[in-house]
Design an enzyme around this catalytic site. Structure first.
Site, PDB file in Angstrom:
ATOM      1  N   GLY A  86       0.844  -1.154  -0.112  1.00  0.00           N
ATOM      2  CA  GLY A  86       0.137   0.010  -0.070  1.00  0.00           C
ATOM      3  C   GLY A  86       0.764   1.254   0.012  1.00  0.00           C
ATOM      4  CG  ASP A  87       3.169   2.373   3.284  1.00  0.00           C
ATOM      5  OD1 ASP A  87       2.585   3.538   3.845  1.00  0.00           O
ATOM      6  OD2 ASP A  87       2.959   1.349   4.090  1.00  0.00           O
ATOM      7  CB  SER A  88       5.226   0.095  -2.598  1.00  0.00           C
ATOM      8  OG  SER A  88       6.256  -0.094  -1.286  1.00  0.00           O
TER       9      SER A  88
END
Length: 411
Positions: A178-180
């Site tokens: 999700g962060d990436s």
């Protein structure tokens, strides 16, 4: 490697963020030549400070408290320690923002405004500034003040609901996906905004703007046809294990030696070649299975035929037969497989470097590959505050002033 400048040479980026999303976005910009100045909290009396990622997943005993992840995530960045609660620290941050093309941050909405570093404030002196804001839920809306990590974005954005097996609880991918995804959307937005700024006058007078990236929206953007399928047919896509719903065959199968193989035979000509390769000419020549629409109702029968064939041979034999038939196929790679693989090697997907103590370290190479102006690693993630003097001197601070700022705890 080309000796030309990297494509983002001359672009100045100020990073005010920690952990994954904003730092990953800034890392991608740095890898392709942007000058990225990362603001980090100064070390306290116990020597603790900086981005918490510096101490995440420490596996190498002699790292001196620094994780290998940090060495990758912060490569090519300049580390400036700065106490943003100190008036002089804020002054320096504003000076850097005045010179920046892009500011990347991942605080909760309103946090930078409370410090006097909000977009409306900074654009008064730098109207061409592009501010990339990454948060869990975006800069507005009823959830904007909630804390949001990548796992929450993956859940709200729909990914967790469709990941795993139908008879088991949802699972996660083993990386911070999700962060990436948010970081990559942030870079896309930053470069689009940079293009607009340059078309409207450039750094001195071009129009800046805010790039508002929400973790959940970055995941949601990957959900293919999920929304129209529900809106039109009341179809809620759920977990289907290793297969792709409505795309047949595309699944993971177990070979006779217990190893897993992924086969993608879902295009019509590939399906025919696949069936012939596994000795099922009856299915290859069945007109009802000639198209994907016809195969979907027979998913279980098709998968059973492939599974039976795989189960009778080891993975190397299965790979050889299917590769000879020009069928998309692969074993599931571990990192050891990657490092040993001839294609990874031929594509130069690993870089050799050394840690500060001289220990060798292998890093993933930089992608995408540009033929004329490729990215590159100029240095590994730096020690805390390694570039403080350099950055401040470039702003016009004397050695005496820098010493005073250090003594006051500003840097």
């Amino acid at each position: 490697m080309s000796d030309r400048k990297k494509p983002l040479a001359g672009v100045k980026v100020l990073e005010i963020g920690t952990l994954i999303a904003a730092p990953f976005a800034a890392r991608l910009l740095a890898e392709f030549g942007a000058e990225v100045i990362k603001i980090e909290s100064p070390a306290d009396a116990e020597g603790k400070g900086g981005d918490p990622l510096r101490s995440w997943r420490k596996l190498y005993p002699a790292q001196g408290g620094t994780s290998l992840w940090w060495r990758v995530q912060a490569r090519n960045k300049k580390s400036l320690t700065l106490n943003l609660k100190h008036p002089e620290g804020l002054k320096i941050a504003r000076q850097l923002a005045d010179e920046a093309d892009i500011l990347v941050e991942n605080f909760r909405p309103g946090a930078l405004e409370k410090l006097g570093l909000g977009y409306e404030t900074l654009r008064q002196t730098n109207p061409s500034l592009i501010m990339v804001r990454i948060s869990g839920y975006g800069q507005d809306g009823p959830y904007k003040d909630r804390p949001g990590f990548g796992a929450i974005g993956e859940s709200m954005g729909g990914m967790r609901f469709i990941t795993g097996y139908p008879d088991r609880p949802p699972v996660r991918v083993g990386v911070s996906l999700g962060d990436s995804l948010a970081a990559m959307h942030a870079v896309m937005g930053a470069l689009m905004a940079l293009r607009h700024r340059d078309q409207t006058g450039g750094k001195n007078g071009g129009e800046g703007q805010v790039v508002d990236v929400a973790l959940y929206e970055s995941v949601f953007n990957m959900m293919e046809s999920m929304v129209p399928e529900y809106a039109m047919y009341d179809l809620t896509r759920s977990r289907t294990g290793a297969s792709l719903p409505g795309i047949v065959p595309s699944n993971t199968y177990v070979c006779g030696d217990g190893k897993h193989i992924v086969i993608g035979g879902n295009s019509d000509p590939i399906f025919k070649r696949l069936m012939q390769a596994i000795g099922r000419s009856d299915m290859a020549n069945d007109p009802t299975l000639a198209t994907n629409d016809g195969r979907v109702p027979h998913t279980e029968r098709i998968d059973a035929a492939i599974a039976d064939w795989c189960g009778q041979r080891n993975i190397d034999d299965a790979l050889a037969v299917l590769q000879q038939a020009d069928v998309p196929v692969s074993k599931i790679y571990s990192v050891a497989d990657m490092l040993a693989d001839e294609h990874f090697q031929a594509r130069q997907m690993f870089e050799q470097h050394a840690l500060p103590d001289g220990a060798p370290i292998t890093l993933p190479a930089i992608v995408p590959k540009l033929s004329v102006t490729p990215g590159g690693t100029d240095w590994l993630g730096p020690e805390l505050g390694a570039h403080s003097n350099e950055v401040l001197q470039a702003l016009g601070y004397s050695d005496e002033e820098i010493a005073r700022l250090k003594a006051a705890g500003t840097i």
